[in-house]
Design a protein around this motif. Structure first.
Motif, mmCIF file in Angstrom:
data_model
loop_
_atom_site.group_PDB
_atom_site.id
_atom_site.type_symbol
_atom_site.label_atom_id
_atom_site.label_comp_id
_atom_site.label_asym_id
_atom_site.label_seq_id
_atom_site.Cartn_x
_atom_site.Cartn_y
_atom_site.Cartn_z
ATOM 1 N N ASP A 146 -14.150 12.198 5.180
ATOM 2 C CA ASP A 146 -13.982 13.081 4.436
ATOM 3 C C ASP A 146 -14.134 12.631 3.132
ATOM 4 N N ASN A 147 -14.074 11.522 2.746
ATOM 5 C CA ASN A 147 -14.000 10.531 1.379
ATOM 6 C C ASN A 147 -13.578 10.714 1.244
ATOM 7 N N ASN A 148 -11.851 10.130 1.385
ATOM 8 C CA ASN A 148 -10.199 10.160 0.766
ATOM 9 C C ASN A 148 -10.283 8.969 0.836
ATOM 10 N N GLN A 149 -9.717 8.679 -0.180
ATOM 11 C CA GLN A 149 -8.540 7.695 -0.636
ATOM 12 C C GLN A 149 -7.439 6.807 -0.457
ATOM 13 N N TYR A 150 -6.738 6.678 1.051
ATOM 14 C CA TYR A 150 -5.879 6.271 1.443
ATOM 15 C C TYR A 150 -4.340 5.113 0.783
ATOM 16 N N ILE A 151 -3.421 4.959 0.917
ATOM 17 C CA ILE A 151 -3.019 4.322 -0.040
ATOM 18 C C ILE A 151 -1.396 4.374 0.780
ATOM 19 N N PHE A 152 -0.919 3.491 1.692
ATOM 20 C CA PHE A 152 0.227 4.049 2.881
ATOM 21 C C PHE A 152 1.276 2.863 1.880
ATOM 22 N N THR A 153 2.705 2.633 2.123
ATOM 23 C CA THR A 153 3.581 1.755 1.937
ATOM 24 C C THR A 153 4.433 1.268 3.478
ATOM 25 N N THR A 154 4.900 0.396 3.211
ATOM 26 C CA THR A 154 5.242 0.190 4.665
ATOM 27 C C THR A 154 6.674 -1.095 4.308
ATOM 28 N N HIS A 155 7.556 -1.307 4.672
ATOM 29 C CA HIS A 155 8.449 -3.043 5.337
ATOM 30 C C HIS A 155 8.184 -3.008 6.433
ATOM 31 N N SER A 156 7.351 -2.824 7.382
ATOM 32 C CA SER A 156 6.708 -3.092 8.612
ATOM 33 C C SER A 156 5.677 -4.794 8.868
ATOM 34 N N PRO A 157 6.027 -5.528 9.440
ATOM 35 C CA PRO A 157 5.334 -6.764 9.221
ATOM 36 C C PRO A 157 4.987 -6.079 10.397
#
Length: 355
Positions: free
Chosen positions: A325-336
């Motif tokens: 679907d031509n999306n730009q995905y941005i995630f956050t994490t504090h998981s190794p």
């Protein structure tokens, strides 16, 4: 719409921060992971991205995430300061052509002439807008030269699309072409403003998910897959089964007093109220992507690991990498564990996780 860079000043938890979302060829990355300990400003970054686009879509009443109010106390860091966000973005030819068509239908030719979309300005070039709060005139939060004011309308094109739909100049399919921001906060809440309404479903604990699924299923029954491709129902079902295997999403079941979702695992059938927290997380993300028409969009998922087994984290990220679907995905994490699923070039580090 794709995000290239972001500069934030005095916004929520952030005093000053500059972020680059492009690769070595200056193209917007399709996958980015923001890593940092609690309190490092990960959620504030997402709020900054969301508030710029949602303010452009609706300057008087932007639809922000649940719990975030459009006031000085929540948005500005420090008394007597001004929150500022510089937002650099781009959009591709197909999306640009859809925006040109939208403004033509709205008889806003002056907008097209001044911005020169598709003519002298290459659509792929990055564009910049500057947002501030509170603004100097308290009516427009974008500090931008008058000759470039129309860049705001490009950022908020989905807002104009909604106006066009209300005037019967466009249909909902326009959101398949024009992107926006799809934001999954840690509550994974879904908006129901444009959904099918059914009192028997809306009043239930999980009514928002069921309402959307009920709408998707009704449309799925007469969906022309040859003409429109995979239905929303079909996509949610396929991806859920792929990510949550051996759990299977079977269908909806209605009775005289209730409507519910039926699943199956190792031959045992169960309903929505017996689902695990991880299954709920996956279902809410998949239904949310469909309900928000996340195409050509910036998709933000805060703490992607929430309630998910490491195997499911890997499957979810892999499924989104394979997204068409031509999306730009941005995630956050504090998981190794999540960090190990990304290339180093896709990671933005805000500090050490041990801090």
């Amino acid at each position: 719409m794709k995000l290239h860079s972001l500069a934030i000043e005095n916004f929520r938890a952030i005093k000053h921060l500059e972020l680059d979302f492009t690769d070595e060829l200056s193209r917007p990355r399709l996958m980015t992971l923001i890593v940092g300990p609690n309190g490092s400003g990960k959620t504030s970054i997402f709020d900054a991205i969301d508030i710029v686009v949602k303010t452009a879509e609706n300057k008087k009443k932007p639809e922000l995430r649940e719990g975030l109010l459009f006031n000085v106390q929540q948005i500005v860091r420090g008394r007597g300061q001004t929150a500022k966000i510089n937002f650099e973005y781009s959009f591709e030819n197909d999306e640009g052509e859809a925006i040109v068509d939208l403004y033509s239908k709205m008889e806003l030719q002056w907008f097209l002439d001044r911005l020169q979309l598709g003519n002298n300005v290459p659509i792929q070039d990055s564009l910049k807008v500057a947002w501030s709060f509170p603004s100097r005139n308290y009516t427009d939060n974008f500090d931008i030269a008058p000759e470039r004011q129309n860049l705001i309308n490009v950022v908020g094109a989905r807002g104009t699309a909604r106006q066009s739909i209300k005037r019967n100049l466009s249909t909902n399919s326009i959101f398949n072409k024009i992107g926006g921001v799809c934001y999954f906060d840690q509550r994974r809440s879904l908006r129901l403003s444009n959904s099918y309404k059914n009192d028997r479903i809306d009043n239930l604990e999980h009514g928002e998910v069921l309402t959307w699924l009920y709408q998707f299923y009704k449309r799925h029954l007469t969906w022309n897959s040859e003409k429109f491709g995979e239905s929303y129902w079909g996509k949610v079902q396929r991806l859920f089964n792929k990510i949550c295997y051996p759990s299977e999403f079977i269908g909806l079941e209605s009775g005289p007093d209730s409507d519910t979702l039926i699943l199956r695992k190792n031959g045992f059938e169960y309903d929505l109220y017996q689902m695990s927290s991880g299954e709920h997380q996956i279902l809410r993300i998949l239904v949310g992507l469909a309900s928000a028409t996340a195409k050509n969009s910036i998709v933000l998922i805060d703490e992607i690991e929430l309630n998910l087994h490491p195997a499911w984290q890997k499957r979810l990220i892999r499924a989104l990498r394979d997204d068409t679907d031509n999306n730009q995905y941005i995630f956050t994490t504090h998981s190794p564990d999540v960090i190990g699923l990304f290339y180093e070039s896709e990671i933005i580090r805000l500090g050490k996780l041990s801090e």
